[in-house]
Every structure is written in structure tokens, then in C-alpha cells.
Design a protein around this motif. Structure first.
Motif, PDB file in Angstrom:
ATOM      1  N   TYR A  70     -12.857  -4.344 -21.860  1.00 23.85           N
ATOM      2  CA  TYR A  70     -13.998  -5.198 -21.487  1.00 23.85           C
ATOM      3  C   TYR A  70     -15.137  -4.319 -20.974  1.00 23.85           C
ATOM      4  N   PRO A  71     -15.724  -3.503 -21.841  1.00 21.62           N
ATOM      5  CA  PRO A  71     -16.730  -2.529 -21.377  1.00 21.62           C
ATOM      6  C   PRO A  71     -18.057  -3.140 -20.961  1.00 21.62           C
ATOM      7  N   GLU A  72     -18.308  -4.389 -21.354  1.00 29.07           N
ATOM      8  CA  GLU A  72     -19.635  -4.973 -21.137  1.00 29.07           C
ATOM      9  C   GLU A  72     -19.731  -5.882 -19.924  1.00 29.07           C
ATOM     10  N   ILE A  73     -18.621  -6.117 -19.228  1.00 26.34           N
ATOM     11  CA  ILE A  73     -18.666  -7.035 -18.094  1.00 26.34           C
ATOM     12  C   ILE A  73     -18.236  -6.314 -16.821  1.00 26.34           C
ATOM     13  N   PRO A  74     -18.697  -6.786 -15.646  1.00 23.51           N
ATOM     14  CA  PRO A  74     -18.423  -6.086 -14.382  1.00 23.51           C
ATOM     15  C   PRO A  74     -16.927  -5.962 -14.092  1.00 23.51           C
ATOM     16  N   LEU A  75     -16.584  -4.869 -13.444  1.00 22.88           N
ATOM     17  CA  LEU A  75     -15.192  -4.552 -13.126  1.00 22.88           C
ATOM     18  C   LEU A  75     -15.032  -4.502 -11.608  1.00 22.88           C
ATOM     19  N   TYR A  76     -14.021  -5.203 -11.098  1.00 26.54           N
ATOM     20  CA  TYR A  76     -13.803  -5.319  -9.659  1.00 26.54           C
ATOM     21  C   TYR A  76     -12.368  -4.919  -9.296  1.00 26.54           C
ATOM     22  N   TRP A  77     -12.211  -4.496  -8.059  1.00 27.44           N
ATOM     23  CA  TRP A  77     -10.906  -4.099  -7.522  1.00 27.44           C
ATOM     24  C   TRP A  77     -10.586  -4.985  -6.325  1.00 27.44           C
ATOM     25  N   VAL A  78      -9.429  -5.638  -6.344  1.00 30.14           N
ATOM     26  CA  VAL A  78      -8.924  -6.358  -5.181  1.00 30.14           C
ATOM     27  C   VAL A  78      -7.624  -5.681  -4.774  1.00 30.14           C
ATOM     28  N   GLY A  79      -7.638  -5.010  -3.630  1.00 34.24           N
ATOM     29  CA  GLY A  79      -6.467  -4.272  -3.172  1.00 34.24           C
ATOM     30  C   GLY A  79      -5.864  -4.910  -1.935  1.00 34.24           C
TER      31      GLY A  79
END
Length: 296
Positions: free
Chosen positions: A104-113
Motif C-alpha cells: 500500500y505505497p500510496e496511503i499513510p502508514l501508522y504504528w500502534v504499539g
């Protein structure tokens, strides 16, 4: 919500079980969220939250570290055969993150840790993340644990782990009702971290300190006043390592969510859908709005 399961192979050759929760085809994909689990917590624990986020338009990935949950079952090996330590687990999280970025290179990437999952952020390639959200994440240094945990954790670190782990070839936490069954190298390394006043930086040294300092991803910390594992000092210590990241530290009391208890694990329970889950969703929405403005 559509859910797919995959079996990956880590760089070390261990099985990694991955589950992806996707929005309906008619929905616009608003972003990708990787959930990095707490120590000893299988990915199925996060499934209700992941499915709910998918309903809000996010592609969500959960996975089990090597030697845990579905990964252990899929690998068809005994836990005592797993040679991973916590740095290997961080690498596995990084591999899953890279896979989601590739897909998914075109949409924002998030981290929930969650807990440990918030500690390993600097150990992965975080350069493409729009935001990281830590939930119940603290340093783990035992002398600054919550009072209720500190009263009993000394038995874990000074007796149970050093005695039982070499004998069993893994840490038999499930039968002890402590943490859960964990690979030997994970537990022994975690013991070293938790017994050091500098936690993981105190053990791993300047290279890890530099990794924390290199993080410039915005971080929102959600911690809880009644967390029976992480104290406010634990929370402040680990986030203090992120010296160059913009941080939003939110300390949440149970009454803020209309309940009497949240604790270390409560956030991901479905009855917080209309309260705490929406608080996290607002953090994702806020980032999306900022990013849209930046591109105008």
C-alpha cells in the motif's frame, strides 16, 4: 470486514502468522495500521480492535512474533527450539511493516504499539510512518514498576526466570500465570533490561540510544493511571529516549472513560469502542488532516 490470513517466513527462517483486516471494497482506504503486540500477548487479542478500525476505513495488520500464538503453531516446532530474542522480534515487526508499505505505497502508514510494541519502534525502519501511537508503553525497569507489580516481580527476575528457563528451555509462564510461555532468549534478555536502571539502553548501549534519538515520527502516548504494570515513571522513561520526536503524552484515568478500571490490557477490549477507541481514531484522523493540508 474482510479478513485474510497469511504465513510468512522471517529473515531468520521462523514462521510468522499474519492477519490482515480490510475495509469493504466500497470504502476508501484511509491508511494502513500495524499493531505491534505486547510481550506474551497473541494477535487474536487485538482482533476486535483491528476489525473495528477496518470498519473505519483502515487496513490493519496483526501478527504473532516467532514462538508466539499462530506463528508457533504454524512453525510446528517446540517453543524451546525458538532462538529469537527481543531484537529479533523487532526485526520481525520491521519485516511486516515493510510488507505493508510495499503493498500500500500510496496511503499513510501508522504504528500502534502496545507495551513492548511501543518500545521497538526505533528498531524498525520508521521513516515512512506518519504517526506512532503507543498504548501502555513504559520502560519495564522493575524498581519503577507500579507498586502492586513491584511487590511480586522480584520473584520473577531473581528466582523464577534464572532457575526455570534453563531447565525448561523456555519460560513456562502460562502454568505460572505470569506473562505466558516465552522463548528462552526473549525472557532472559527481557530480564536483563528490566533489572537495569537504564532499561534496554542501559543493556544494549549507545547504538540503541542513537536509534531512539533518530526517531522523528510524531508519537502519541496513551497511558493509564491505573495501569497495574507500567507506572508514570516507566512511561516517562521510555518516551524520554525519543529525544527528537514530537510527543503528545496523554495520561488517562478510568473515570475519563466512564469505567472503574482500564489497567494494562483493557484498552483493546470491545467495551471501549465508543470511548478509548475513538480517542485513538481521532489521533489517526488528526494526522490525515495535517497530511492533506501539507499536500495542498
Amino acid at each position: 470486514m474482510p479478513q485474510t490470513s497469511e504465513l510468512l517466513t522471517s529473515a531468520k527462517g521462523d514462521a510468522l502468522a499474519l492477519n490482515i483486516f480490510s475495509p469493504d471494497e466500497a470504502q476508501t482506504k484511509r491508511g494502513v495500521v500495524l499493531i505491534a503486540a505486547a510481550m506474551g500477548v497473541p494477535q487474536r487479542y487485538y482482533a476486535p480492535f483491528a476489525a473495528w478500525l477496518a470498519q473505519q476505513g483502515f487496513v490493519v495488520a496483526t501478527f504473532d512474533y516467532s514462538g508466539m500464538g499462530q506463528s508457533l503453531n504454524a512453525g510446528k516446532v517446540a517453543l524451546k527450539q525458538i532462538s529469537s530474542d527481543m531484537l529479533d522480534w523487532a526485526n520481525e515487526a520491521g519485516e511486516v511493516l515493510a510488507l505493508m508499505k510495499q503493498r500500500y505505497p500510496e496511503i499513510p502508514l501508522y504504528w500502534v504499539g502496545h507495551s513492548f510494541g511501543g518500545q521497538i519502534l526505533p528498531m524498525v525502519d520508521h521513516s515512512s510512518l506518519r504517526k506512532a501511537i503507543t498504548v501502555g508503553t513504559g520502560s519495564g525497569y522493575w524498581k519503577e514498576n507500579s507498586p502492586q507489580l513491584r511487590r511480586r516481580v522480584w520473584l520473577l527476575w531473581y528466582f523464577l526466570v534464572p532457575v526455570l528457563t534453563p531447565i525448561m528451555g523456555y519460560f513456562p509462564g502460562k502454568r505460572l500465570k505470569m506473562v505466558g510461555d516465552l522463548p528462552a532468549r526473549v525472557m532472559l534478555q527481557w530480564r536483563r533490561w528490566c533489572m537495569n536502571a537504564g532499561y534496554n539502553i542501559g543493556v544494549e548501549g549507545e547504538p540503541l540510544r542513537a536509534q531512539y534519538a533518530a526517531v522523528r515520527t510524531p508519537i502519541t502516548s496513551l497511558s493509564f493511571t491505573d495501569d497495574d504494570y507500567m507506572s508514570a515513571k516507566n512511561t516517562e522513561q521510555i518516551h524520554g529516549f525519543y529525544i527528537n520526536a514530537r510527543k503528545n503524552m496523554q495520561r488517562i484515568a478510568p473515570q475519563d472513560a466512564g469505567v472503574t478500571h482500564i489497567g494494562h490490557f483493557g484498552f483493546f477490549k470491545a467495551h471501549f469502542k465508543d470511548t478509548l477507541w475513538h480517542k485513538l481514531l481521532a489521533e489517526l484522523n488528526e494526522t490525515s488532516i495535517v497530511n492533506r493540508e501539507d499536500t495542498l
